[in-house]
Design an enzyme around this catalytic site. Structure first.
Site, PDB file in Angstrom:
ATOM      1  N   ARG A 289       5.364 -13.831   7.612  1.00  0.00           N
ATOM      2  CA  ARG A 289       6.731 -14.430   6.052  1.00  0.00           C
ATOM      3  C   ARG A 289       8.031 -14.904   7.019  1.00  0.00           C
ATOM      4  NH1 ARG A 289      10.113 -10.735   4.991  1.00  0.00           N
ATOM      5  NH2 ARG A 289       9.317  -8.243   5.330  1.00  0.00           N
ATOM      6  N   GLY A 290       9.013 -15.562   6.329  1.00  0.00           N
ATOM      7  CA  GLY A 290      10.152 -14.892   7.488  1.00  0.00           C
ATOM      8  C   GLY A 290      10.677 -13.843   6.308  1.00  0.00           C
ATOM      9  N   GLY A 291      11.979 -13.800   6.990  1.00  0.00           N
ATOM     10  CA  GLY A 291      12.609 -12.557   6.583  1.00  0.00           C
ATOM     11  C   GLY A 291      12.188 -11.321   6.994  1.00  0.00           C
ATOM     12  N   GLN A 292      13.330 -10.447   7.083  1.00  0.00           N
ATOM     13  CA  GLN A 292      13.269  -9.311   8.044  1.00  0.00           C
ATOM     14  C   GLN A 292      12.328  -8.179   7.053  1.00  0.00           C
ATOM     15  OE1 GLN A 292      15.093  -8.086  10.420  1.00  0.00           O
ATOM     16  NE2 GLN A 292      15.745  -9.909  10.702  1.00  0.00           N
TER      17      GLN A 292
ATOM     18  N   THR B 277      11.267  -5.189   4.314  1.00  0.00           N
ATOM     19  CA  THR B 277      11.391  -4.833   3.380  1.00  0.00           C
ATOM     20  C   THR B 277       9.673  -3.367   2.201  1.00  0.00           C
ATOM     21  OG1 THR B 277      11.341  -5.417   0.857  1.00  0.00           O
ATOM     22  CG2 THR B 277       9.857  -6.598   1.472  1.00  0.00           C
TER      23      THR B 277
ATOM     24  N   HIS C  87       7.027  -2.393  -0.429  1.00  0.00           N
ATOM     25  CA  HIS C  87       6.545  -2.981  -1.540  1.00  0.00           C
ATOM     26  C   HIS C  87       5.790  -1.483  -2.083  1.00  0.00           C
ATOM     27  CE1 HIS C  87       7.276  -6.620  -0.953  1.00  0.00           C
ATOM     28  NE2 HIS C  87       6.309  -7.122   0.825  1.00  0.00           N
TER      29      HIS C  87
ATOM     30  N   LEU D  34       7.149 -13.510  -3.497  1.00  0.00           N
ATOM     31  CA  LEU D  34       8.354 -12.661  -4.255  1.00  0.00           C
ATOM     32  C   LEU D  34       8.017 -10.648  -4.789  1.00  0.00           C
ATOM     33  CD1 LEU D  34       8.699 -11.886  -7.685  1.00  0.00           C
ATOM     34  CD2 LEU D  34       8.635 -14.387  -7.435  1.00  0.00           C
ATOM     35  N   ALA D  35       8.663 -10.270  -4.474  1.00  0.00           N
ATOM     36  CA  ALA D  35       9.243  -8.651  -5.305  1.00  0.00           C
ATOM     37  C   ALA D  35      10.144  -8.641  -5.955  1.00  0.00           C
ATOM     38  CB  ALA D  35       8.624  -8.097  -3.947  1.00  0.00           C
TER      39      ALA D  35
ATOM     40  N   CYS E 200      15.845  -5.846   4.321  1.00  0.00           N
ATOM     41  CA  CYS E 200      16.008  -7.344   4.366  1.00  0.00           C
ATOM     42  C   CYS E 200      17.372  -7.260   5.438  1.00  0.00           C
ATOM     43  CB  CYS E 200      16.833  -8.396   3.054  1.00  0.00           C
ATOM     44  SG  CYS E 200      15.434  -8.187   1.780  1.00  0.00           S
TER      45      CYS E 200
END
Length: 234
Positions: A86-89, A91, A93, A167-168, A184
């Site tokens: 996925r995109g982004g840095q 995170t 869960h 999303l989360a 992020c």
């Protein structure tokens, strides 16, 4: 009783494809199992495949996006780290966080990626505003915030003109693991959850509300509810 979607042709032609959405409730699932299932679903879907939302919680895990830098993983301890597409840095869960994977055919819905990000952010803002929470998005940092603290994160992947990941939303969870990373990619980013904002108090409540918000934003007229990861039977 939940419907079984084995009459695929009849299902597709009962309404316009874009007006329908499958809502798949997965409960609590291992991250890697769902990730690989999303990839398979996206690779195998075709023009007659209905879009889906997968709603679930994950067992504790840190995920590192394609552009994710190891320097943002400060002290992961006993929580596993998985590098994903996925995109982004970076995170986190875990139980008590609502994850919604957004499996849409962008071409069919005539949506651009930026438009979809804005749509998802608006879903979250609308959900929180229904509880009188002043939530907002930021143009330079995808996600949704309340008083500069982050309550929801976004990360998407597009393949064959279709999206997966999603999303989360922090609902009612242990936020401590976020202190082990730069969420992020932002050092010192404060995380907040719905429970402490007088928003939805359970993941079940948040699921119900977020489906309603997606229904409105995507202009869906027919929802099909199911459970389990076996999407091949749809």
């Amino acid at each position: 009783m939940l419907p079984v979607f084995n009459e695929r042709v009849n299902l597709v032609h009962s309404d316009s494809i874009c007006n329908q959405l499958i809502i798949r409730d997965l409960g609590i699932e291992c991250y890697t199992n769902v990730w690989h299932a999303m990839q398979d679903f996206t690779d195998q879907r075709d023009a007659a495949t209905l879009d889906q939302l997968w709603l679930l919680e994950h067992q504790p895990i840190f995920t590192q996006g394609q552009a994710g830098k190891a320097e943002h993983l400060l002290f992961t301890g006993d929580i596993p780290v998985v590098k994903v597409d996925r995109g982004g840095q970076v995170t986190y869960h875990g139980p008590g966080q609502l994850v919604v994977y957004v499996l849409l055919d962008l071409k069919r819905r005539k949506l651009g990626v930026r438009h979809l990000v804005t749509l998802i952010e608006q879903v979250l803002v609308s959900l929180l505003q229904s509880y009188n929470i002043n939530a907002y998005a930021k143009s330079d940092a995808p996600g949704v915030y309340v008083d500069e603290a982050k309550v929801a994160s976004l990360g998407l992947r597009v393949r064959k003109g279709c999206t997966f990941h999603g999303l989360a939303l922090n609902v009612n969870m242990d936020l401590t693991p976020f202190t082990r990373i730069n969420p992020c990619g932002y050092a010192g980013m404060q995380m907040v959850q719905c429970k402490d904002l007088n928003g939805p108090q359970t993941v079940a409540e948040a699921k119900q509300r977020i489906v309603q918000c997606f229904e409105q934003q995507l202009q869906v007229t027919k929802l099909h509810h199911t459970t389990g990861l076996n999407w091949q039977n749809d």
